[in-house]
Scaffold this motif. Structure first.
Motif, PDB file in Angstrom:
ATOM      1  N   LEU A  67       0.814  -1.226   0.000  1.00  0.00           N
ATOM      2  CA  LEU A  67       0.000   0.000   0.000  1.00  0.00           C
ATOM      3  C   LEU A  67       0.839   1.265   0.000  1.00  0.00           C
ATOM      4  CD1 LEU A  67      -2.693  -1.099   2.629  1.00  0.00           C
ATOM      5  CD2 LEU A  67      -2.835  -1.224   0.138  1.00  0.00           C
ATOM      6  N   HIS A  68       2.110   1.161  -0.317  1.00  0.00           N
ATOM      7  CA  HIS A  68       2.965   2.355  -0.286  1.00  0.00           C
ATOM      8  C   HIS A  68       2.499   3.435  -1.270  1.00  0.00           C
ATOM      9  CE1 HIS A  68       6.532   4.779   0.326  1.00  0.00           C
ATOM     10  NE2 HIS A  68       6.738   4.790  -0.980  1.00  0.00           N
ATOM     11  N   PRO A  69       2.116   3.115  -2.542  1.00  0.00           N
ATOM     12  CA  PRO A  69       1.609   4.187  -3.435  1.00  0.00           C
ATOM     13  C   PRO A  69       0.363   4.871  -2.894  1.00  0.00           C
ATOM     14  CG  PRO A  69       2.204   2.251  -4.705  1.00  0.00           C
ATOM     15  CD  PRO A  69       2.217   1.830  -3.278  1.00  0.00           C
ATOM     16  N   LEU A  70      -0.578   4.069  -2.353  1.00  0.00           N
ATOM     17  CA  LEU A  70      -1.793   4.668  -1.812  1.00  0.00           C
ATOM     18  C   LEU A  70      -1.485   5.564  -0.614  1.00  0.00           C
ATOM     19  CD1 LEU A  70      -4.857   4.864  -1.899  1.00  0.00           C
ATOM     20  CD2 LEU A  70      -4.969   2.803  -0.467  1.00  0.00           C
ATOM     21  N   ILE A  71      -0.538   5.135   0.227  1.00  0.00           N
ATOM     22  CA  ILE A  71      -0.164   5.957   1.380  1.00  0.00           C
ATOM     23  C   ILE A  71       0.463   7.264   0.919  1.00  0.00           C
ATOM     24  CG2 ILE A  71       1.367   6.051   3.391  1.00  0.00           C
ATOM     25  CD1 ILE A  71       0.984   3.031   3.685  1.00  0.00           C
ATOM     26  N   THR A  72       1.285   7.199  -0.128  1.00  0.00           N
ATOM     27  CA  THR A  72       1.919   8.418  -0.649  1.00  0.00           C
ATOM     28  C   THR A  72       0.888   9.382  -1.206  1.00  0.00           C
ATOM     29  OG1 THR A  72       3.917   7.151  -1.165  1.00  0.00           O
ATOM     30  CG2 THR A  72       3.658   9.280  -2.247  1.00  0.00           C
ATOM     31  N   LEU A  73      -0.082   8.859  -2.011  1.00  0.00           N
ATOM     32  CA  LEU A  73      -1.125   9.731  -2.563  1.00  0.00           C
ATOM     33  C   LEU A  73      -1.998  10.342  -1.466  1.00  0.00           C
ATOM     34  CD1 LEU A  73      -2.269   7.628  -5.663  1.00  0.00           C
ATOM     35  CD2 LEU A  73      -0.838   9.692  -5.663  1.00  0.00           C
ATOM     36  N   THR A  74      -2.336   9.545  -0.476  1.00  0.00           N
ATOM     37  CA  THR A  74      -3.163  10.086   0.623  1.00  0.00           C
ATOM     38  C   THR A  74      -2.426  11.184   1.373  1.00  0.00           C
ATOM     39  OG1 THR A  74      -4.180   7.901   0.851  1.00  0.00           O
ATOM     40  CG2 THR A  74      -4.453   9.441   2.675  1.00  0.00           C
ATOM     41  N   ARG A  75      -1.123  10.966   1.633  1.00  0.00           N
ATOM     42  CA  ARG A  75      -0.347  12.001   2.300  1.00  0.00           C
ATOM     43  C   ARG A  75      -0.260  13.266   1.458  1.00  0.00           C
ATOM     44  NH1 ARG A  75       4.513   9.897   2.135  1.00  0.00           N
ATOM     45  NH2 ARG A  75       4.090   8.411   3.824  1.00  0.00           N
ATOM     46  N   GLY A  76      -0.115  13.126   0.109  1.00  0.00           N
ATOM     47  CA  GLY A  76      -0.056  14.287  -0.770  1.00  0.00           C
ATOM     48  C   GLY A  76      -1.364  15.052  -0.822  1.00  0.00           C
ATOM     49  N   LEU A  77      -2.495  14.319  -0.913  1.00  0.00           N
ATOM     50  CA  LEU A  77      -3.791  14.994  -0.912  1.00  0.00           C
ATOM     51  C   LEU A  77      -4.026  15.745   0.401  1.00  0.00           C
ATOM     52  CD1 LEU A  77      -6.018  12.232  -2.592  1.00  0.00           C
ATOM     53  CD2 LEU A  77      -5.252  14.391  -3.605  1.00  0.00           C
ATOM     54  N   ARG A  78      -3.580  15.153   1.513  1.00  0.00           N
ATOM     55  CA  ARG A  78      -3.750  15.842   2.788  1.00  0.00           C
ATOM     56  C   ARG A  78      -2.933  17.121   2.841  1.00  0.00           C
ATOM     57  NH1 ARG A  78      -2.428  11.955   5.619  1.00  0.00           N
ATOM     58  NH2 ARG A  78      -0.297  12.518   6.182  1.00  0.00           N
TER      59      ARG A  78
ATOM     60  N   ALA B 140      -7.498  16.419 -15.531  1.00  0.00           N
ATOM     61  CA  ALA B 140      -7.478  17.071 -14.226  1.00  0.00           C
ATOM     62  C   ALA B 140      -7.171  16.068 -13.110  1.00  0.00           C
ATOM     63  CB  ALA B 140      -8.810  17.764 -13.969  1.00  0.00           C
ATOM     64  N   VAL B 141      -7.780  14.882 -13.189  1.00  0.00           N
ATOM     65  CA  VAL B 141      -7.518  13.852 -12.169  1.00  0.00           C
ATOM     66  C   VAL B 141      -6.060  13.402 -12.227  1.00  0.00           C
ATOM     67  CG1 VAL B 141      -8.081  11.508 -11.445  1.00  0.00           C
ATOM     68  CG2 VAL B 141      -9.909  13.100 -12.063  1.00  0.00           C
ATOM     69  N   ILE B 142      -5.540  13.218 -13.461  1.00  0.00           N
ATOM     70  CA  ILE B 142      -4.134  12.802 -13.591  1.00  0.00           C
ATOM     71  C   ILE B 142      -3.211  13.875 -13.023  1.00  0.00           C
ATOM     72  CG2 ILE B 142      -2.327  12.285 -15.256  1.00  0.00           C
ATOM     73  CD1 ILE B 142      -4.447  10.992 -17.030  1.00  0.00           C
ATOM     74  N   THR B 143      -3.512  15.146 -13.332  1.00  0.00           N
ATOM     75  CA  THR B 143      -2.681  16.231 -12.801  1.00  0.00           C
ATOM     76  C   THR B 143      -2.741  16.287 -11.282  1.00  0.00           C
ATOM     77  OG1 THR B 143      -3.101  17.482 -14.831  1.00  0.00           O
ATOM     78  CG2 THR B 143      -2.261  18.696 -12.931  1.00  0.00           C
ATOM     79  N   LEU B 144      -3.961  16.081 -10.710  1.00  0.00           N
ATOM     80  CA  LEU B 144      -4.109  16.108  -9.259  1.00  0.00           C
ATOM     81  C   LEU B 144      -3.341  14.964  -8.602  1.00  0.00           C
ATOM     82  CD1 LEU B 144      -5.439  17.344  -6.739  1.00  0.00           C
ATOM     83  CD2 LEU B 144      -7.420  15.857  -7.169  1.00  0.00           C
ATOM     84  N   MET B 145      -3.407  13.778  -9.206  1.00  0.00           N
ATOM     85  CA  MET B 145      -2.687  12.643  -8.635  1.00  0.00           C
ATOM     86  C   MET B 145      -1.173  12.852  -8.707  1.00  0.00           C
ATOM     87  SD  MET B 145      -4.887  10.500  -7.395  1.00  0.00           S
ATOM     88  CE  MET B 145      -5.796  11.991  -6.894  1.00  0.00           C
ATOM     89  N   ALA B 146      -0.707  13.429  -9.834  1.00  0.00           N
ATOM     90  CA  ALA B 146       0.727  13.689  -9.957  1.00  0.00           C
ATOM     91  C   ALA B 146       1.188  14.707  -8.914  1.00  0.00           C
ATOM     92  CB  ALA B 146       1.043  14.178 -11.370  1.00  0.00           C
ATOM     93  N   ALA B 147       0.378  15.750  -8.703  1.00  0.00           N
ATOM     94  CA  ALA B 147       0.737  16.734  -7.679  1.00  0.00           C
ATOM     95  C   ALA B 147       0.714  16.120  -6.283  1.00  0.00           C
ATOM     96  CB  ALA B 147      -0.219  17.917  -7.754  1.00  0.00           C
TER      97      ALA B 147
ATOM     98  N   ALA C 262       1.240  12.924  -5.571  1.00  0.00           N
ATOM     99  CA  ALA C 262       2.402  12.045  -5.437  1.00  0.00           C
ATOM    100  C   ALA C 262       3.673  12.850  -5.179  1.00  0.00           C
ATOM    101  CB  ALA C 262       2.543  11.182  -6.690  1.00  0.00           C
ATOM    102  N   TRP C 263       3.784  13.995  -5.826  1.00  0.00           N
ATOM    103  CA  TRP C 263       4.991  14.813  -5.628  1.00  0.00           C
ATOM    104  C   TRP C 263       5.041  15.390  -4.203  1.00  0.00           C
ATOM    105  CZ3 TRP C 263       9.591  15.703  -7.466  1.00  0.00           C
ATOM    106  CH2 TRP C 263      10.271  16.862  -7.097  1.00  0.00           C
TER     107      TRP C 263
END
Length: 569
Positions: free
Chosen positions: A35-46, A88-95, A97-98
């Protein structure tokens, strides 16, 4: 009585808990990897949401309306553009993840400049010890590569070495104690004084591991230790040296601490103990700790040569036969101990010849504690009496077979005054206080694997049981409870361990029911006067009895051997 086996949940509970913890830890690590990718995306969205809230809070109220209109326009344009929502979703996910990546700075691959300079200094200092002119490819040479010799190292926050692995050439004489001592002294000086280092010489692999030892706990108060009869806790040591731990109380907490356990009895290879140290190093504390543990299962005779009243708290206690400070009382008590040892030997021998078990009164342990006997030896020589140490010859040589244990404490300055039987038969040794490596080797018979320091707390030293290794030792805090300088916690801890007072200090027996294992409780010798001879009363069940201590002015009318023959006949 046979012991009942422990329930399965108690005998195997710790193993099951450890196995369950290991399985849970493995499952958590596997889930984290998946679940490392999901954890990274969740942390980025937060983090993006937090940034948006801060931007909205920082925007003045008069500009929030135009800002909302701008955001709504952007959303409308994205929704009308072909593939706009997907982009827009792809851009949001990339941001996300970064911004959700792990920003912890990576550990440095190697030591920093200060640490490199310290390692180079250690390497250059070891060159004269680990190099030879005949070596065609020397690992140690001035200006050489230190990384080939110092293969592993750890540093603390201050930049000092905490662990170091050194590869040395095979021709180094690592089997000679003198060669080892020179290298250990050098590493101690270069790595930082004031700390204790443990040196592990791997002669087969030609490696030396240097480890900084953590200080031993000094706040362990006197308490009941979980030990079997015949086991005495001298103190506590490092967890890497022993394979046993005891649950101890540190104030309101409990921890498992590795002890130094001294075993006495019929099968002991070190039946007697000698403790040496400087004044104030804690030898009297060690004897008090031993006395409190010995009173659980046996009787104690205490002879104090210093005359400072360090053992006044034990006077008149149940199981304490005598507490003597004067020369006359000391001679009387030790003479009785010698006769009692002979009596026990005769009784045990006759019982074995008859095929019977040893009598009950010979199985109860008898402890003889002597603090600074050299002081009494000087007084005896001045008054024309015999040395009290000469009366220890029989208990030292034959005491193990009949449960008689001798513990002697002396200072370094008077160690030469110890008699030859004391030196020869005290195979368990303890050295407390600051001492040099030469002194430790002289009194313990071997050098410790650690470097002794000059500043140590009371009760800190080294112990060696027979031919075993030299262990670091910290004696539990067992001060004199009558001393004003003692803390309330330590004073109360000692008072809680003292047996009940069955005989008052003035020698008058209180009207109390005597213990079952006594026919009549004898009076302890506190002023050298003779107690009355007890009258044996018939007992339907044989039980161990205490023999009263005779005095010089009223000798025993029946010799020990004759009395033993009369009892067994």
């Amino acid at each position: 009585m046979a012991r009942r086996p422990l329930p399965r949940i108690l005998s195997n509970g710790s193993a099951q808990l450890a196995r369950s913890r290991e399985l849970a830890r493995t499952a958590a690590d596997s889930a984290t990897d998946v679940l490392h990718p999901l954890i990274t995306l969740t942390r980025g969205l937060r983090r993006l949401a937090s940034a948006g809230r801060r931007k909205w809070a920082d925007t003045p109220k008069d500009r929030r309306g135009p800002l909302l209109f701008l955001v709504a326009s952007v959303i409308l344009v994205v929704a009308l553009v072909p593939y706009g929502p997907l982009l827009a979703v792809i851009t949001l996910m990339a941001a996300a993840a970064w911004h959700g990546r792990d920003r912890t700075p990576p550990d440095p691959d190697g030591p920093d400049e200060t640490q490199v300079q310290r390692l180079k200094s250690l390497y250059e200092a070891l060159v004269p010890y680990f190099s030879a002119a005949e070596d065609p490819e020397p690992v140690y040479s001035h200006g050489g590569d230190w990384a080939k010799a110092l293969t592993s190292y750890d540093f603390d926050a201050s930049g000092r070495v905490t662990r170091l692995v050194i590869d040395y050439p095979a021709y180094f004489t690592d089997g000679e104690p003198e060669s080892r001592a020179r290298v250990e002294q050098l590493l101690t000086a270069k790595s930082g004084r004031g700390r204790e280092y443990h040196f592990d010489w791997d002669e087969e692999g030609n490696q030396l591991t240097v480890t900084v030892l953590a200080p031993l706990p000094t706040d362990v108060a006197a308490q009941r230790f979980v030990t079997a009869p015949g086991e005495t806790v001298l103190g506590f040591t490092d967890p890497t040296e022993v394979q046993r731990t005891l649950p101890l109380t540190y104030g309101e907490e409990r921890h498992d601490t590795p002890p130094v356990v001294w075993r006495t009895g019929l099968r002991s290879t070190e039946p007697h103990l000698l403790a040496l140290g400087q004044p104030g190093s804690g030898t009297s504390t060690l004897l008090r700790s031993v006395a409190l543990q010995a009173l659980q299962y046996g009787d104690v005779v205490i002879v104090e040569g210093g005359g400072t009243g360090e053992y006044a708290c034990l006077t008149g206690r149940d199981g304490v036969l005598a507490v003597e400070c004067a020369l006359a009382g000391a001679l009387t008590s030790l003479e009785w101990v010698a006769h009692e040892t002979e009596r026990r030997l005769v009784a045990v021998n006759r019982a074995r010849q008859a095929g019977d078990p040893p009598p009950a009164d010979t199985r109860r342990p008898l402890w003889v504690l002597l603090d600074r006997p050299s002081a009494l030896a000087h007084v005896a020589a001045a008054e024309g009496h015999q040395d009290p140490q000469s009366l220890l010859q029989v208990p030292l040589r034959h005491g193990r077979a009949v449960g008689v244990t001798v513990v002697v404490a002396e200072q370094f300055d008077n160690a030469d005054a110890l008699s030859e039987p004391v030196r020869q038969h005290t195979r368990a040794r303890v050295v407390l206080g600051p001492a040099t490596a030469v002194q430790l080797e002289q009194y313990l018979g071997a050098r410790p694997q650690t470097t002794p320091v000059t500043q140590v707390p009371p009760g800190r030293g080294y112990a060696r049981l027979g031919t075993g290794p030299v262990l670091r030792l910290q004696v539990p805090a067992t001060p004199d409870p009558y001393d004003d300088a003692t803390s309330d916690a330590h004073r109360q801890a000692v008072l809680d361990l003292l047996p009940p007072r069955t005989t008052p200090a003035d020698g008058e027996v209180e009207a109390e029911v005597p213990p079952k294992h006594l026919t009549k409780d004898p009076e302890p010798l506190t002023d050298g006067k003779s107690p009355a001879e007890p009258v044996a009363e018939p007992d339907p069940e044989p039980a161990p009895q205490r023999t009263p201590v005779p005095t010089l002015d009223q000798p025993d009318p029946v010799p020990a051997k004759a009395s033993a023959v009369a009892e067994t006949s």
